[in-house]
Design an enzyme around this catalytic site. Structure first.
Site, PDB file in Angstrom:
ATOM      1  N   HIS A 198       8.069  -1.245  10.388  1.00  0.00           N
ATOM      2  CA  HIS A 198       6.734  -1.843  10.480  1.00  0.00           C
ATOM      3  C   HIS A 198       6.724  -3.247  11.086  1.00  0.00           C
ATOM      4  O   HIS A 198       5.795  -4.008  10.854  1.00  0.00           O
ATOM      5  CB  HIS A 198       6.071  -1.903   9.085  1.00  0.00           C
ATOM      6  CG  HIS A 198       5.740  -0.564   8.502  1.00  0.00           C
ATOM      7  ND1 HIS A 198       6.416   0.589   8.785  1.00  0.00           N
ATOM      8  CD2 HIS A 198       4.782  -0.197   7.601  1.00  0.00           C
ATOM      9  CE1 HIS A 198       5.917   1.605   8.110  1.00  0.00           C
ATOM     10  NE2 HIS A 198       4.914   1.151   7.379  1.00  0.00           N
ATOM     11  N   HIS A 256       4.627   2.850  12.577  1.00  0.00           N
ATOM     12  CA  HIS A 256       3.260   2.754  12.024  1.00  0.00           C
ATOM     13  C   HIS A 256       2.403   2.070  13.076  1.00  0.00           C
ATOM     14  O   HIS A 256       2.379   0.859  13.201  1.00  0.00           O
ATOM     15  CB  HIS A 256       3.247   1.970  10.711  1.00  0.00           C
ATOM     16  CG  HIS A 256       1.956   2.130   9.945  1.00  0.00           C
ATOM     17  ND1 HIS A 256       0.721   2.054  10.540  1.00  0.00           N
ATOM     18  CD2 HIS A 256       1.725   2.381   8.628  1.00  0.00           C
ATOM     19  CE1 HIS A 256      -0.219   2.239   9.619  1.00  0.00           C
ATOM     20  NE2 HIS A 256       0.359   2.450   8.457  1.00  0.00           N
ATOM     21  N   HIS A 268       0.847  11.351   9.111  1.00  0.00           N
ATOM     22  CA  HIS A 268       0.259  10.248   8.335  1.00  0.00           C
ATOM     23  C   HIS A 268      -1.107   9.871   8.916  1.00  0.00           C
ATOM     24  O   HIS A 268      -1.218   9.533  10.097  1.00  0.00           O
ATOM     25  CB  HIS A 268       1.216   9.062   8.403  1.00  0.00           C
ATOM     26  CG  HIS A 268       0.888   7.943   7.479  1.00  0.00           C
ATOM     27  ND1 HIS A 268      -0.116   7.046   7.737  1.00  0.00           N
ATOM     28  CD2 HIS A 268       1.440   7.558   6.294  1.00  0.00           C
ATOM     29  CE1 HIS A 268      -0.182   6.158   6.747  1.00  0.00           C
ATOM     30  NE2 HIS A 268       0.776   6.454   5.856  1.00  0.00           N
ATOM     31  N   GLU A 290       0.830  11.467   2.932  1.00  0.00           N
ATOM     32  CA  GLU A 290      -0.339  10.597   3.096  1.00  0.00           C
ATOM     33  C   GLU A 290      -1.137  11.026   4.331  1.00  0.00           C
ATOM     34  O   GLU A 290      -1.635  10.184   5.077  1.00  0.00           O
ATOM     35  CB  GLU A 290       0.076   9.134   3.241  1.00  0.00           C
ATOM     36  CG  GLU A 290       0.805   8.579   2.031  1.00  0.00           C
ATOM     37  CD  GLU A 290       0.877   7.060   2.053  1.00  0.00           C
ATOM     38  OE1 GLU A 290       0.523   6.464   1.029  1.00  0.00           O
ATOM     39  OE2 GLU A 290       1.267   6.478   3.089  1.00  0.00           O
ATOM     40  N   GLU A 317      -6.905   8.138   1.718  1.00  0.00           N
ATOM     41  CA  GLU A 317      -6.705   6.685   1.605  1.00  0.00           C
ATOM     42  C   GLU A 317      -7.933   5.919   2.079  1.00  0.00           C
ATOM     43  O   GLU A 317      -8.528   6.262   3.103  1.00  0.00           O
ATOM     44  CB  GLU A 317      -5.582   6.258   2.549  1.00  0.00           C
ATOM     45  CG  GLU A 317      -4.246   6.070   1.920  1.00  0.00           C
ATOM     46  CD  GLU A 317      -3.314   5.318   2.859  1.00  0.00           C
ATOM     47  OE1 GLU A 317      -2.448   5.975   3.425  1.00  0.00           O
ATOM     48  OE2 GLU A 317      -3.498   4.093   3.000  1.00  0.00           O
ATOM     49  N   CYS A 332      -7.711   3.172   3.512  1.00  0.00           N
ATOM     50  CA  CYS A 332      -7.292   2.716   4.843  1.00  0.00           C
ATOM     51  C   CYS A 332      -7.675   3.705   5.934  1.00  0.00           C
ATOM     52  O   CYS A 332      -8.029   3.313   7.037  1.00  0.00           O
ATOM     53  CB  CYS A 332      -5.776   2.551   4.891  1.00  0.00           C
ATOM     54  SG  CYS A 332      -5.211   0.982   4.236  1.00  0.00           S
ATOM     55  N   CYS A 355      -2.061  -1.903   0.954  1.00  0.00           N
ATOM     56  CA  CYS A 355      -2.745  -1.829   2.246  1.00  0.00           C
ATOM     57  C   CYS A 355      -4.241  -1.600   2.068  1.00  0.00           C
ATOM     58  O   CYS A 355      -5.044  -2.153   2.829  1.00  0.00           O
ATOM     59  CB  CYS A 355      -2.140  -0.731   3.099  1.00  0.00           C
ATOM     60  SG  CYS A 355      -2.082   0.878   2.294  1.00  0.00           S
ATOM     61  N   CYS A 356      -4.619  -0.790   1.064  1.00  0.00           N
ATOM     62  CA  CYS A 356      -6.036  -0.428   0.938  1.00  0.00           C
ATOM     63  C   CYS A 356      -6.907  -1.582   0.443  1.00  0.00           C
ATOM     64  O   CYS A 356      -7.971  -1.832   1.013  1.00  0.00           O
ATOM     65  CB  CYS A 356      -6.191   0.821   0.082  1.00  0.00           C
ATOM     66  SG  CYS A 356      -5.564   2.289   0.934  1.00  0.00           S
TER      67      CYS A 356
END
Lengths: 618, 618
Positions: free
Chosen positions: B140, B190, B255, B307, B323, B325, B391-392
């Site tokens: 990442h 990502h 993802h 995910e 999610e 996100c 992250c969310c």
């Protein structure tokens, strides 16, 4: 207001609800007052003029010996005069009109004078075939008698004048003397006498009248029928609803108006007797007609051939017969079913007919009529000023001013509001008087305000019909949201100690709705109809000249519902806004079609569907 | 208002519409201002506090040598700090807050100090594995860089301060030096860097940034991917969207957040290059996700395991991952698709996410979050204050104050109104400035007033989105009904010589709508969801304790939509009124669930159907 008939506000033994007659309901409604005014100022006078010009009135004068000449017209033409008189009676309640009343009195004088000594009254036989009375069950003698009785009662209730009522009673007694147990058999060729005799019982309290109605119904289905209708091989006894005892019937057959008048009479008898055979048959017949044999407009009887029913789901659009009379008959029957069962689903049908199938029967001007009400036309179908067989013009003439009958119903502790029509209802709940005032712009707007103007001490329930088309509503009492109202048979039920000044606000949301027909209605496969509130819409060629034949509803089509005060005397018209010329169109209320330039019309529109979406919004 | 970024109002070469950034849109909206206030007063501070307490901020101080200690947390935790800073930047536009800005400046000082000489910036590698930089594509590094770039641009646009932007540029240059044609291969584990580099190009006008984004996308699908995600046999390259060159993709895989960030980056590149391979792939992918892989809430990615995506129509309710996100990612992508194609169907998805899937991610109080957003729960699923992988929370923290980005779009002769949010838009159409003021109580009420406050001489078009859920609307300009507006890509198009003082009134009707899922969504067979306007509803156990498990929608169910100012900070709640306890219930907006006592919840309700009716109203 005159109020002569106390019995009619009393519940029949097996009824959930009692009738509140038009005499107790004053209509002051933007929508209906305009229609009633056109009716009184134009339709009734046009009908009287037509009845004069076609000999229908002079037939009575001739039969009375007051003038010379032969019978003119068709053997059942007397009934048209009675129906116009009935319409005049109702209309005088809301709007007294001395001139019209005087004219009615004059006609009534002829009628009374035409009655024979023994009570017999049908000018055709008196003038043309005096020896053939009561020999052909298809000659509508008892049908005409029924309409005389209905007219006489309405005229008495509206004016207090008994002359026509006395004639009607005399004729009823004449019939009662001829027919009944251990007397002559008679299968009515055109039902109507049954419900009329029950009305006469309610007015006079003479039980033998409703018992005679019961007898007339019980005569059917035992092979007693004789006459033209029975002899036609392609119709048979089913055409005349004489193929089975009425209590054994399950499916609608034959001539639509005759069938539904009979169901109305059966409902009256069931309300008086609780006859379980009748109750069961009525439920089956209602299900069969409403769920398999009724157009979206409420029209019934698809076939011109028998003026009636064919087979389940056979509902063609262009050749739809759908007599105006049959739609009014559906109102008469469904109103009675509502009183019997206290279920709003019957008042839903009354509403559907009132705003669509029935109302389409007369032009906005009030002087042109539809007998046949198709759901689609190539441009060749138009209203006319009169028909040789003018049952439909005189039917609409007696129906429109009678709408006060359908607004309220009551019982010992409940007031039911069946129709949202502005005006004042003077009601009796138990022993106490209640006055309600409705304000609304229905059917264009779903906001209804109901104010208690007068009330007694005893608590009672107010039941407000939530129409079947209404999926969303809000309800307030004295400004307070009623978020948990109880629903009862399609009504919201408000239990309160009601006091003068209390106010209910009901808002029935009215989006444009898409309606789909059962898949077995093959002519409507892939088609959609548009409805907003109770109003069914159609497209007319003149509004959509550019792409009339190509008009479709697409997934992109959205609707603007716009009240246009100068269009068709003020209607909400639908502007469909799509992405292309074909899904961009204007629709008008079905009841207003053929009121401008003549052209094509259709109710059911092809729909362009996309592949099944992940989420389908309804 | 500060307005630093003139480029961002310019249309990219292949876009139909240009972005109108949040800097030019002042929000003063009953619904969104309350959410933005909770965000600024609570969420952002809660996130900052959590970032402090979990070492996310001190990691920067440690990397800068300003304090001692080891790296704390997960390797991508820097990104959370960047996202909070991005959120602070947007929020300062609508509501200046000197204290918050000072705190942000302090954090920015740490970040800048943590950057290495060559521009490298990821505290995990600096502190924990300095020799392993850029060796594992799943670590990442470029993802964090992307969020730094986005935060830096937002903070510069909002405050005019360059410090973070300079750090971001330095990092971008570092990456540009390492990667690209004839340099090292890199498949982003990502995705995020792609859209960030395009933003940086728009801000700096340095073409090499967007070309590097293009290169990152083109790296995929050629077997260059290396790292943990690729090695998992059950996931394979499809998990990382590395199974095919992006231009050859047709179905969504792996993802969800990574996939949709990538689609957003592809859309940016397509808008710059017109690459037909990208345009085709984007259309196919959009169709696949929206029409086969999206929950009614806008949630995507049903599986907790990856995910992400599974197979078409696999949309279980209780185990839905969805999610927060991913819902925000859908907004980022669909907004770009709207600008690219000028079609309202993408703004419809933005709306669906804004009011449902995304907004559910934060409590009304602003300090509790959902990572996972199921559509049904047995009572065990609740918002929490923070996650190890947060992250969310930081995603919603940056999203809510950014909504100004989604209200308008423009081109040389058109203003497009994509979202109905009250406030003022300062727009540029061609060479002229136009100021529009929106007033509305959306989403509770569909009435929107749009007043032209300032306008130039040249005529231009105003395009108003008619949401896909809206089947009925009315439209007036200066009080005059617009019965024949032209529709264009789901917008009504009004062409006028607009002048200050002119006013548009758009009324979007909002009945409660029943929504049915595609038959292949087997879990929703026989079920219905409720929607009103853009709001998807659910039932919570606490409102329906008596018959929660038995709750159904029946043919008798009608709905009262009632605004309750004291419920859930003011919502329209639905009272379902049926005939029995099971079809009488209360529903609340999905985004407000789990804000009171904990309990069960469901969106899809069993529906009791009757036999096919003769007429089915939709």
């Amino acid at each position: 207001m005159v109020q002569n008939n106390s019995l009619s506000t009393h519940k029949l033994p097996f009824q959930q609800l009692a009738q509140v007659p038009f005499t107790q309901v004053f209509i002051e409604d933007k929508f209906w007052s305009a229609r009633m005014k056109a009716l009184q100022k134009t339709t009734l006078k046009a009908c009287l003029t037509q009845c004069e010009q076609t000999g229908r009135i002079s037939n009575f004068a001739k039969a009375a010996g007051l003038m010379d000449g032969e019978f003119e017209g068709i053997f059942y033409n007397d009934s048209d005069v009675y129906k116009v008189l009935e319409g005049i009676a109702y209309s005088l309640m809301n709007e007294p009109d001395a001139e019209l009343e005087a004219e009615a009195d004059k006609v009534i004088d002829f009628i009374a004078a035409a009655q024979e000594e023994d009570g017999y009254l049908q000018t055709y036989f008196t003038l043309a075939e005096p020896d053939k009375k009561w020999t052909d069950m298809n000659k509508h003698e008892e049908y005409c008698a029924g309409h005389l009785i209905e007219a006489a009662i309405a005229y008495y209730q509206a004016t207090g004048k008994r002359k026509l009522l006395d004639a009607a009673i005399k004729l009823a007694d004449h019939i009662d003397a001829l027919f009944g147990p251990n007397k002559r058999h008679w299968v009515s060729g055109h039902q109507e006498i049954e419900l009329a005799l029950v009305k006469l019982y309610l007015e006079t309290k003479e039980e033998r009248y409703w018992k005679l109605a019961y007898w007339f119904l019980e005569e059917r289905g035992h092979g007693h029928g004789v006459g033209y209708s029975w002899d036609r091989a392609d119709w048979g006894a089913a055409y005349s609803q004489d193929h089975l005892p009425v209590r054994e019937m399950s499916t609608v057959t034959g001539h639509a108006v005759r069938a539904v008048y009979m169901y109305a009479g059966m409902t009256d008898v069931a309300a008086l007797t609780g006859d379980e055979g009748y109750l069961g048959a009525l439920d089956r017949l209602w299900d069969n007609v409403v769920n398999k044999n009724m157009y979206i407009t409420g029209g019934i009887g698809p076939s011109k051939d028998n003026e009636g029913f064919t087979s389940d789901y056979d509902l063609p659009n262009q050749s739809a017969y759908c007599e105006t009379c049959a739609s009014v008959a559906m109102i008469l029957w469904n109103h009675r079913m509502n009183l019997l069962h206290g279920d709003s689903k019957y008042a839903d049908i009354v509403e559907r007919e009132m705003y669509n199938g029935a109302l389409a029967g007369v032009s906005l001007s009030g002087d042109k009529f539809f007998y046949v009400n198709p759901l689609e036309t190539d441009g060749s179908h138009h209203r006319v000023e009169w028909y040789n067989c003018s049952c439909c013009p005189t039917q609409i003439a007696r129906f429109i001013p009678s709408i006060g009958n359908y607004v309220y119903a009551v019982n010992e502790r409940q007031i039911v509001i069946n129709q949202y029509i502005a005006g004042i209802g003077s009601l009796q709940v138990g022993n106490e008087g209640v006055t309600l005032k409705q304000e609304t712009n229905f059917p264009w707007d779903g906001t209804v305000t109901i104010r208690v103007e007068e009330s007694g001490e005893t608590p009672y329930d107010l039941l407000l019909r939530i129409p079947s088309w209404c999926k969303n509503f809000t309800l307030k009492v004295d400004g307070e949201a009623q978020t948990h109202p109880s629903m009862h048979n399609g009504y919201v039920k408000l239990c309160r100690a009601w006091k003068a000044g209390m106010e209910i606000e009901l808002v029935l949301e009215m989006p444009v709705q898409k309606v789909y027909a059962h898949p077995l209605v093959i002519e409507n496969t892939g088609k959609v109809a548009l409805q907003r509130g109770p109003i069914v819409y159609c497209i007319e060629e003149m509004d959509n000249a550019a792409a009339y034949e190509q008009t479709i509803v697409s997934p992109h089509t959205r609707f603007q519902a716009v009240f246009e005060p100068n269009l068709l005397e003020g209607v909400v018209t639908l502007y469909a806004v799509g992405g292309s010329p074909t899904d961009t169109f204007q629709a008008i209320p079905y009841y207003t079609w053929d009121n401008r330039d003549s052209g094509k019309m259709r109710v059911w529109l092809p729909e362009a569907k996309v592949e099944a979406a992940l989420y389908e919004i309804q």
